[in-house]
Design a protein around this motif. Structure first.
Motif, PDB file in Angstrom:
ATOM      1  N   LEU A   1     -55.107 -44.144 109.875  1.00 54.22           N
ATOM      2  CA  LEU A   1     -55.987 -42.985 110.016  1.00 54.22           C
ATOM      3  C   LEU A   1     -55.240 -41.668 110.232  1.00 54.22           C
ATOM      4  O   LEU A   1     -55.672 -40.628 109.724  1.00 54.22           O
TER       5      LEU A   1
ATOM      6  N   TYR B   1     -56.097 -50.132 111.234  1.00 49.53           N
ATOM      7  CA  TYR B   1     -56.358 -48.968 110.374  1.00 49.53           C
ATOM      8  C   TYR B   1     -56.456 -47.694 111.213  1.00 49.53           C
ATOM      9  O   TYR B   1     -55.828 -46.677 110.901  1.00 49.53           O
ATOM     10  N   GLY B   2     -57.237 -47.736 112.272  1.00 46.98           N
ATOM     11  CA  GLY B   2     -57.421 -46.548 113.104  1.00 46.98           C
ATOM     12  C   GLY B   2     -56.142 -46.105 113.784  1.00 46.98           C
ATOM     13  O   GLY B   2     -55.902 -44.912 113.953  1.00 46.98           O
TER      14      GLY B   2
ATOM     15  N   GLN C   1     -54.645 -36.403 113.590  1.00 46.70           N
ATOM     16  CA  GLN C   1     -54.159 -35.925 112.290  1.00 46.70           C
ATOM     17  C   GLN C   1     -53.504 -34.544 112.371  1.00 46.70           C
ATOM     18  O   GLN C   1     -53.368 -33.855 111.359  1.00 46.70           O
TER      19      GLN C   1
ATOM     20  N   ASN D   1     -65.289 -42.891 115.874  1.00 48.00           N
ATOM     21  CA  ASN D   1     -63.942 -43.448 115.881  1.00 48.00           C
ATOM     22  C   ASN D   1     -63.812 -44.384 117.075  1.00 48.00           C
ATOM     23  O   ASN D   1     -64.574 -44.283 118.053  1.00 48.00           O
TER      24      ASN D   1
ATOM     25  N   GLU E   1     -60.070 -37.232 116.207  1.00 44.58           N
ATOM     26  CA  GLU E   1     -59.554 -37.254 114.843  1.00 44.58           C
ATOM     27  C   GLU E   1     -58.638 -36.067 114.579  1.00 44.58           C
ATOM     28  O   GLU E   1     -57.601 -36.189 113.920  1.00 44.58           O
TER      29      GLU E   1
ATOM     30  N   ALA F   1     -54.464 -40.831 106.633  1.00 47.41           N
ATOM     31  CA  ALA F   1     -55.377 -41.321 105.592  1.00 47.41           C
ATOM     32  C   ALA F   1     -55.883 -40.231 104.647  1.00 47.41           C
ATOM     33  O   ALA F   1     -55.995 -40.468 103.433  1.00 47.41           O
TER      34      ALA F   1
END
Length: 415
Positions: free
Chosen positions: A110, A105-106, A66, A41, A62, A113
């Motif tokens: 993300l 996007y990240g 999330q 990442n 990550e 996602a």
């Protein structure tokens, strides 16, 4: 029992056996670690500098990113993820995520996602199977998310098994038993499942090398002529050799599989095992399993495939007079499922490789891929899902090949 201990000691004291079993144990640790290294990442910090994260640091990042979507995957969460996704694309005037500026996007997609990954598949066109663009899905439709998944399995099976209504119904019945809503815990990767299968395949090869000389070496050295003159030199001796080979191969496999699962889950995080497999593979996969249950399923299926392959190898060993010839034939059967998969038409290949002993762990034909696919054996009005065919075949092959090995050894004539 004394003869069994002697046979076990004889096999285990062989230098090649010690080397191969040691290699198998080392591979268990290495293969559990390797998928971690693939995790990557990146983000831009407050100073505008790009920060790249790999391995455990990437996984931790990550999970933190999330954290808000961890747990039960409700239709409300999925709808919010879709709305956020569409808003992000609109903000940057993009049609797809590939059109977004670097880093967007990240930073903005993300975090949610994983909840979007199955939306397009769930709302695919029932006639053509073509998934709609993310812009074509109205957020209010997602309120009926799991009903859409149930409708999708029906339309998909009409395409996949067009002429086999029994297979269509069997798939629908299997999916109806899947626990919903799904669960999701971030950080895990399908690479770890692939490497579990790859490790099982490597152990299969190593155990085949250990098993191949069990009978053949005695033929080749002439020791078999002496053993046959003893009180238990035929049937009982054959059974002892077979049980010893099963015990060594089975124990080695179980130990390596246990090491892999323990190390892998400790690295990724044990909470990841509660993730529904549908959240990592197809949103309409048929098994009612989470990642932890799938790991055990692969391990047990692989063990059955290993024992079936060992049984076949013992049969070959009872027939061949040369260790080299026996080992060559045994290794050929280990890679045969892959050859069949690549060389034959799909329908014929499925029928053949699904009953080959080594197919459970033979990469493209593995039981993992069979469980994530929608292939069936269709026999008249009967439809059997491929993983069930494979497991049934191994259960039958273990005693059949072992029995043939005993019979072949008893009737063997050195001349």
């Amino acid at each position: 029992m004394r003869l069994l201990k002697v046979e076990l000691k004889r096999i285990l004291k062989t230098r090649l056996t010690v080397i191969l079993l040691t290699a198998a144990l080392l591979l268990s640790f290495v293969m559990a670690w390797l998928p971690i290294t693939f995790s990557y990442n990146s983000y831009t910090d407050a100073q505008g500098k790009k920060v790249e994260l790999k391995g455990l640091k990437s996984i931790a990042y990550e999970k933190e990113l999330q954290a808000d979507i961890t747990g039960t995957v409700t239709p409300e969460k999925v709808r919010q993820a879709l709305e956020n996704y569409q808003a992000c694309l609109h903000k940057y005037g993009a049609e797809t995520s590939y059109d977004l500026p670097d880093g967007v996007y990240g930073a903005e997609i993300l975090p949610y996602a994983p909840l979007v990954h199955g939306i397009r598949e769930a709302f695919a066109n029932p006639d053509t199977g073509i998934a709609p663009g993310i812009w074509e899905i109205a957020p209010e439709k997602v309120d009926d998310y799991y009903h859409a998944c149930e409708q999708r399995i029906v339309s998909l099976m009409k395409q996949e098994q067009k002429h086999h209504p029994a297979a269509q119904q069997t798939a629908v019945d299997l999916y109806s038993r899947v626990t919903k809503p799904y669960q999701f815990y971030p950080g895990y990767s399908t690479n770890a499942m692939d490497y579990q299968v790859l490790l099982s395949f490597l152990i299969l090869l190593l155990c085949t090398v250990i098993t191949a000389p069990v009978f053949t070496s005695d033929y080749q050295t002439g020791a078999d002529d002496i053993f046959r003159c003893t009180k238990y030199g035929k049937t009982k001796f054959a059974l002892i050799k077979i049980f010893a080979a099963f015990f060594i191969s089975g124990t080695a496999y179980c130990l390596c599989a246990a090491i892999y699962i323990l190390v892998s889950n400790s690295l990724w995080g044990w909470e990841c095992t509660k993730t529904s497999m549908q959240m990592l593979y197809s949103i309409i996969n048929l098994p009612n399993m989470n990642i932890g249950q799938m790991q055990l399923f692969i391990a047990v299926s692989g063990l059955l495939g290993l024992l079936a392959t060992t049984s076949l190898t013992l049969f070959l060993s009872s027939r061949f007079k040369s260790i080299a010839a026996c080992l060559s034939a045994a290794l050929l059967f280990c890679i045969l499922p892959i050859v069949v998969y690549m060389a034959l038409p799909e329908e014929l290949a499925i029928w053949i490789y699904s009953v080959l002993p080594a197919s459970a762990v033979s990469l493209q034909t593995s039981i993992l891929y069979a469980a994530t696919d929608f292939d069936f054996w269709n026999i008249g009005s009967l439809a059997i899902w491929l993983p069930h065919v494979m497991i049934g075949a191994y259960v039958v092959e273990i005693p059949v090949f072992a029995g043939l090995a005993v019979r072949s050894y008893v009737k063997y004539n050195a001349s």
